[in-house]
Design a protein around this motif. Structure first.
Motif, mmCIF file in Angstrom:
data_model
loop_
_atom_site.group_PDB
_atom_site.id
_atom_site.type_symbol
_atom_site.label_atom_id
_atom_site.label_comp_id
_atom_site.label_asym_id
_atom_site.label_seq_id
_atom_site.Cartn_x
_atom_site.Cartn_y
_atom_site.Cartn_z
ATOM 1 N N UNK A 21 15.132 64.588 42.227
ATOM 2 C CA UNK A 21 14.806 63.391 43.033
ATOM 3 C C UNK A 21 13.529 63.073 42.643
ATOM 4 N N UNK A 22 13.003 63.532 41.120
ATOM 5 C CA UNK A 22 12.217 62.699 41.060
ATOM 6 C C UNK A 22 12.412 62.188 39.421
ATOM 7 N N UNK A 23 11.999 61.066 39.015
ATOM 8 C CA UNK A 23 12.467 60.660 37.833
ATOM 9 C C UNK A 23 10.883 60.013 37.269
ATOM 10 N N UNK A 24 11.098 59.877 35.834
ATOM 11 C CA UNK A 24 9.740 60.124 34.766
ATOM 12 C C UNK A 24 10.827 59.038 33.791
ATOM 13 N N UNK A 25 9.488 58.289 33.720
ATOM 14 C CA UNK A 25 10.556 56.963 32.944
ATOM 15 C C UNK A 25 8.752 56.590 31.772
ATOM 16 N N UNK A 26 9.337 56.979 30.680
ATOM 17 C CA UNK A 26 8.345 57.223 29.742
ATOM 18 C C UNK A 26 8.444 55.417 29.064
ATOM 19 N N UNK A 27 7.044 54.856 29.511
ATOM 20 C CA UNK A 27 7.004 53.764 28.520
ATOM 21 C C UNK A 27 8.110 52.896 28.858
ATOM 22 N N UNK A 28 9.349 52.376 30.245
ATOM 23 C CA UNK A 28 9.970 52.167 30.095
ATOM 24 C C UNK A 28 10.350 50.264 29.959
ATOM 25 N N UNK A 29 9.235 49.717 29.490
ATOM 26 C CA UNK A 29 9.353 48.846 28.740
ATOM 27 C C UNK A 29 8.787 48.702 27.840
ATOM 28 N N UNK A 30 8.046 49.327 26.714
ATOM 29 C CA UNK A 30 7.632 49.352 25.936
ATOM 30 C C UNK A 30 8.955 48.698 24.516
#
Ligand code: ATP
Length: 319
Positions: free
Chosen positions: A154-163
């Protein structure tokens, strides 16, 4: 609104003795895009890693979907998909195999129809039989997202998705994030890019030196903390601001042809009308007027500067 993640009094001191998080409280609401913004070393990855159960907190609790990440790890982790900064996937596997395998890791039964839906949503369907190593950088990032979504979190973590990605790919990624949110996934992303938060987020949290300096709705944040500027184009150049106007927050451009008046967006009385009267009284004619609102960048720089722990001069501010 329902809370999907609840963080209470979180502290993290690494074995080195370094305290990376300090008494951090945070609630994430169902269905929102939340951007966690902060400079290098602020504690973003530490916070995400604790919420996802990868790093142990020194104190405090994290509930994900109502489950405690430490004491009910499997149930809590099953609610979360994590797209890490680094591309960590087997280069020799096909797209289909790697995404199917990820689902299995969460103990979910096989569901080819679900995998097909994800790959289609992420424009990876045509590539399903390709090996990961043969994909472009942008496609590899999509595979990481597909893996993170494979167990229907249900929850999505994106760590620096566009670094480190180019502008075009960044726009693609933003579009993708919005599509996922429209499908009901709650999204939490960390970013250095203020424009990314400004573009995407419903709410923004600013973290600095392990503390959440501020959490607010993006629009409210920009309104509350924003300054506005009035730019007055003059009909004839001035050499300096006349004495009669010296009490006002005015600055004069180098060529003497523009006066800038700074005012607080929160004030009901902006002071523009009295300013214009005073210009007239002093015989200063103008050709044009423009206002500009401060960007999230102005606000961020100001907040991060203010929250420096070693700040000795509390009155100092960045403009
Ligand atoms: N395993 C560790 N041991 C000791 N200190 C650590 C460890 N991991 C992180 N730190 C320190 O904790 C602080 C926060 O690091 P973290 O990676 O959470 O920051 P960040 O906001 O994600 O930074 P970046 O934007 O550079 O990724 C940094 O000063 C970092 O050096």
């Amino acid at each position: 609104m329902d809370t999907v993640i609840s963080v209470r009094n979180l502290n993290k001191t690494y074995d080195s003795g370094f305290q990376a998080l300090k008494h951090l409280d945070l609630d994430i609401r169902k269905g929102e895009i939340f951007a966690l913004l902060g400079p290098n070393g602020a504690g973003k990855t530490t916070l995400i890693s604790i919420i996802c159960g990868i790093v142990r907190p020194s104190a405090g609790t994290v509930l994900a979907g109502g489950f405690d990440i430490q004491h009910q790890y499997r149930a809590a982790r099953g609610k979360i998909g994590l797209v890490p900064q680094e591309l960590t996937t087997d280069a020799f596997e096909t797209v289909w195999a790697t995404v199917t395998f990820s689902r299995g890791l969460f103990g979910k039964p096989r569901d080819p129809a679900h995998i097909e839906r994800i790959l289609k949503d992420l424009s990876l369907w045509d590539k399903r039989n390709d090996k990961i190593m043969a994909l472009s950088g942008g496609m590899k990032r999509r595979v990481m997202i597909a893996k993170a979504l494979s167990h229907e979190p249900e929850i999505l973590f994106l760590d620096e998705p566009t670094a480190g990605v180019d502008v075009e790919l960044r726009r693609d990624m933003w579009q993708l994030v919005e599509q996922l949110r429209d499908r009901g996934v709650t999204i939490i992303l960390t970013t250095h890019y203020i424009q990314e938060a400004e573009e995407l987020a419903d709410r923004i949290g600013v973290i600095n030196h392990g503390r959440l300096v501020l959490v607010d709705e993006k629009n409210a944040l920009m309104q509350k903390l924003g300054k506005r500027e009035l730019h007055v184009q003059l009909a004839a150049p001035l050499t300096c601001i006349p004495e009669a106007l010296s009490a006002l927050p005015l600055s004069l451009s180098e060529d003497g042809l523009e006066i800038t008046f700074t005012f607080d967006a929160r004030d009901e009385q902006s002071g523009i009308a009295p300013l214009l009267r005073q210009l007239e009284d002093n015989g200063i004619e103008f050709r044009d007027l423009r206002t500009r609102e401060s960007s999230l960048e102005d606000i961020f720089v100001h907040l991060v500067h203010e929250s420096r722990p070693d700040e000795t001069a509390p009155g100092r501010e960045s403009a």
